[in-house]
Write an enzyme that holds these catalytic residues in place. Sequence first.
Site, PDB file in Angstrom:
ATOM      1  N   ASP A 182     103.278  35.518  30.388  1.00  0.00           N
ATOM      2  CA  ASP A 182     102.721  34.439  31.342  1.00  0.00           C
ATOM      3  C   ASP A 182     103.932  33.512  31.707  1.00  0.00           C
ATOM      4  OD1 ASP A 182     102.463  33.708  28.704  1.00  0.00           O
ATOM      5  OD2 ASP A 182     100.396  32.890  29.040  1.00  0.00           O
ATOM      6  N   LYS A 186     103.440  40.025  25.043  1.00  0.00           N
ATOM      7  CA  LYS A 186     102.371  39.205  24.909  1.00  0.00           C
ATOM      8  C   LYS A 186     102.103  39.359  23.460  1.00  0.00           C
ATOM      9  CE  LYS A 186      99.260  36.313  27.125  1.00  0.00           C
ATOM     10  NZ  LYS A 186      99.641  34.830  26.875  1.00  0.00           N
ATOM     11  N   TYR A 213      98.544  51.297  30.995  1.00  0.00           N
ATOM     12  CA  TYR A 213      98.692  52.006  32.222  1.00  0.00           C
ATOM     13  C   TYR A 213      98.453  53.536  32.125  1.00  0.00           C
ATOM     14  CZ  TYR A 213     100.278  51.795  36.968  1.00  0.00           C
ATOM     15  OH  TYR A 213     100.725  51.620  38.390  1.00  0.00           O
TER      16      TYR A 213
END
Length: 364
Positions: free
Chosen positions: A224, A191, A124
């Site tokens: 996820d 992740k 970001y």
Amino acid sequence: MAHNVTLIRGDGIGPEVTEAAKRVLEATGVEFQWELAHVGDAAQDLFGTPLPDFVFESIKKNKVALKGPVTTPVGSGFRSVNVALRKGLELYACVRPCKSYPGVPSLYKDVDIVIVRENIEDLYAGIEFAKGNPETEKLIKLVKETKGDTILMDSGISLKTISETRSERIVSFAFEYARTHQRKKVTAMHKANIMKFSDGLFLSVAREVAKRYPDIEFEDRIADNMNMQLVKNPQQFDIVVAPNLYGDMASDLCAGLVGGLGVAPGANIGDGIAVFEATHGSAPKYAGQNKVNPIAMMLSGVMMLQHLGEPKVAKRLEKAIADVIAEGKALTYDLKPSAPADQIAGTSDVADAVIKKLEADNSR
Ligand code: NAD
């Protein structure tokens, strides 16, 4: 004594929701000295830049700002004013509570999650290499030489960087927040199974920091799976700490669990400096229609009052807002999905209703 606060009205729906928040904040009886600062298109027209130095100077001087959303052109045009402010002021923690209020039509009635999002680095941060630029080609060649991996020459590249320093800072912030707000658990979202050197570093730092807080439970979840768990069983989560991009997405997802962006407040916090703004953006299609929900911005104002050392007033304002929601009369379209048009309130009507509740409370 009045609190000096920089006021950034933003664009799109920004001016309407900040005006509503400003009015209810003033109706609490706390005094504010607002210093107006323009950003985005308005500043571009007036000063030839979307983010004039004055904005930084004003926030650095006042230490606190209330900010409306600002449009970021998609794909081209100026870079995000929001990202530049967060980076320029080192507002490293984005705190976004997602809480169920009785009366809000929503999937769940008992969610109370606070997303603590790292606000400076990760994908970001906007460190990017455009397709076809010489430095992009240089980077592609370097990757080939050093890692053996082929990146196609017609690629654009955005860097995902996660540092030990900033991971330590945000995870520590999340645990400190948990302690000061009597929270029980921190969940790290990552992740790390795939991105071992970036998310993996974030996770290993999180595990180390957690050891310093034996009174707070710690767990981690792969992003996820975590998204699925958030949708299926959000009550299991308390504080969620995440790198920038996952935190951005999780905070909109969690806003959706408690009734939508119209009720999701937020704060960007640095050392001794804070900018309060709703999670939502500038929703340009609703601009100027006195239509959207100002409650997210008002609840950001509640967070600002807490930060300014006005916890009792913050509670009073939150209660007035909660009472208006529970009463179900002066609510905008998003909180009255099946009501006829004549029973739907405008942005300023919601502010009027909250002010009435505050006045009734004062006269008791
Ligand atoms: P958005 O949050 O502006 O709007 C998405 C949808 O959510 C809207 O169409 C509307 O249906 C709903 N919504 C948003 N705010 C609402 C409110 N107060 N009341 C009721 N419904 C509301 O997201 P977007 O359309 O993806 O982004 C628009 C612009 O805002 C983009 O330029 C984006 O970059 C910018 N943005 C700015 C900020 C910020 O200033 N901090 C944050 C997010 C997005």
